[in-house]
Design a protein around this motif. Structure first.
Motif, mmCIF file in Angstrom:
data_model
loop_
_atom_site.group_PDB
_atom_site.id
_atom_site.type_symbol
_atom_site.label_atom_id
_atom_site.label_comp_id
_atom_site.label_asym_id
_atom_site.label_seq_id
_atom_site.Cartn_x
_atom_site.Cartn_y
_atom_site.Cartn_z
ATOM 1 N N LYS A 128 0.755 -1.166 -0.060
ATOM 2 C CA LYS A 128 -0.047 0.084 0.078
ATOM 3 C C LYS A 128 1.026 1.260 0.087
ATOM 4 C CE LYS A 128 -4.530 0.397 0.908
ATOM 5 N NZ LYS A 128 -5.849 -0.335 0.915
ATOM 6 N N ALA A 129 1.408 1.528 -1.131
ATOM 7 C CA ALA A 129 2.432 2.757 -1.126
ATOM 8 C C ALA A 129 1.621 4.077 -1.611
ATOM 9 C CB ALA A 129 3.332 2.326 -2.356
ATOM 10 N N GLU A 130 0.576 4.180 -0.903
ATOM 11 C CA GLU A 130 -0.115 5.506 -0.805
ATOM 12 C C GLU A 130 -0.604 5.886 0.529
ATOM 13 O OE1 GLU A 130 -4.585 3.974 -2.332
ATOM 14 O OE2 GLU A 130 -2.996 4.799 -3.823
ATOM 15 N N PRO A 131 -0.778 7.037 0.918
ATOM 16 C CA PRO A 131 -1.230 7.470 2.233
ATOM 17 C C PRO A 131 -2.614 6.732 2.452
ATOM 18 C CG PRO A 131 -0.268 9.145 1.467
ATOM 19 C CD PRO A 131 -0.310 8.406 0.243
ATOM 20 N N THR A 132 -2.812 6.111 3.556
ATOM 21 C CA THR A 132 -4.071 5.394 3.994
ATOM 22 C C THR A 132 -4.418 5.764 5.271
ATOM 23 O OG1 THR A 132 -3.761 3.835 2.594
ATOM 24 C CG2 THR A 132 -5.372 3.345 3.947
ATOM 25 N N GLN A 133 -5.584 6.185 5.833
ATOM 26 C CA GLN A 133 -6.091 6.698 6.898
ATOM 27 C C GLN A 133 -6.006 5.382 7.688
ATOM 28 O OE1 GLN A 133 -8.503 10.091 8.070
ATOM 29 N NE2 GLN A 133 -10.008 8.620 8.910
ATOM 30 N N VAL A 134 -5.547 5.314 8.894
ATOM 31 C CA VAL A 134 -5.688 4.083 9.879
ATOM 32 C C VAL A 134 -6.266 4.482 11.163
ATOM 33 C CG1 VAL A 134 -3.712 3.064 9.008
ATOM 34 C CG2 VAL A 134 -3.288 4.684 10.756
ATOM 35 N N ALA A 135 -6.439 5.938 11.467
ATOM 36 C CA ALA A 135 -7.229 6.226 12.425
ATOM 37 C C ALA A 135 -7.240 7.834 12.368
ATOM 38 C CB ALA A 135 -6.508 6.221 13.803
ATOM 39 N N PRO A 136 -8.346 8.365 13.212
ATOM 40 C CA PRO A 136 -8.664 9.986 12.575
ATOM 41 C C PRO A 136 -7.271 10.710 12.958
ATOM 42 C CG PRO A 136 -10.320 9.023 14.215
ATOM 43 C CD PRO A 136 -9.300 7.995 14.132
ATOM 44 N N GLY A 137 -7.025 11.286 12.025
ATOM 45 C CA GLY A 137 -5.806 12.229 11.827
ATOM 46 C C GLY A 137 -4.477 11.573 11.651
ATOM 47 N N ILE A 138 -4.491 10.148 11.349
ATOM 48 C CA ILE A 138 -3.405 9.504 11.146
ATOM 49 C C ILE A 138 -3.331 8.708 9.874
ATOM 50 C CG2 ILE A 138 -1.809 7.474 11.988
ATOM 51 C CD1 ILE A 138 -2.812 8.348 14.896
#
Length: 246
Positions: A128-138
């Motif tokens: 997954k070489a793209e920014p992915t949200q794992v938690a609010p604001g992260i």
């Protein structure tokens, strides 16, 4: 004694001639087999083919070769059902009991074992070489793969917390295994802490864990074992009834 000496000389000369003819014949056969393999697999360059065992000509008469070694510097394997490919480097296979037709139009090995290398850059294309949200604001993304030692892969996660990127990627030590003979699986041994926040395991594993399918290896060989190393993932392959040509 003189007659015996003459017979010995003749025997040595005939032996030398037979050896020379045998070596020329095996050289020609290796070239023909390499051309056939290149055509059947659609290779960009001619592979290395070495036919072992002496004498070669007696093997030809029997229609079977004891051992054939094949080397392919770069091989484009299938990477799933969407037409993607993945490059396999330095594929080396040792084939035993190769039955063949007279013109090498068909050749099938009873068994095969070999090795290859899957570079970290190639495997990174699956992560997954793209920014992915794992938690609010992260958010997190995989930015690099490398050797983690002891056969493990080190996955580097670039993490952003409330719009600020952490100064260093978060390292995650992961195991790499083979699934179903055609898939390389990378799975984190332990979940990382991202931004000092406890995040649901399922969310983190969406980023850290991934799989790469590898289809259509030469002759129908399959993956047997994988292990992380300095230059990439070392792959062990195996097969039965491996078809070289035809």
């Amino acid at each position: 004694m003189r007659a015996l000496r003459i017979l010995l000389i003749i025997a040595v000369i005939l032996g030398a001639l037979f050896t020379a003819v045998d070596r020329v014949a095996v050289h020609l056969a290796e070239g023909e087999a390499a051309d056939r393999l290149r055509a059947s697999e659609g290779l960009a360059s001619t592979p290395d083919v070495d036919i072992n065992g002496f004498p070669f000509l007696t093997q030809v008469l029997g229609g079977s070769l004891d051992e054939v070694q094949v080397g392919i510097s770069d091989y484009e394997a299938g990477a799933g059902e969407d037409g993607r490919t993945i490059r396999i480097a330095d594929l080396r296979a040792d084939l035993k009991g190769v039955e063949f037709s007279g013109d090498f139009g068909s050749a099938v090995a009873d068994s095969a074992t070999g090795t290859a290398t899957l570079s970290y850059d190639e495997l990174l294309r699956t992560a997954k070489a793209e920014p992915t949200q794992v938690a609010p604001g992260i958010t997190a993304e995989v930015v690099a793969l490398s050797d983690g030692g002891n056969g493990k892969i080190k996955v580097a996660l670039e993490t952003t917390v409330l719009g600020t990127k952490l100064p260093e990627p978060v390292p995650v030590l992961s195991s790499v295994t083979v699934v179903d003979g055609n898939t390389v699986r990378v799975r984190a041994d332990a979940l990382p802490v991202l931004g000092g926040v406890e995040i649901a395991e399922s969310k983190v594993r969406q980023i850290t864990d991934f799989e790469q399918r590898i289809d259509g290896l030469p002759g129908g060989i399959s993956l047997e074992k994988v292990q992380a190393a300095g230059d990439g993932v070392e792959v062990t392959v195996t097969g039965k009834g491996v078809r070289l040509a035809g």
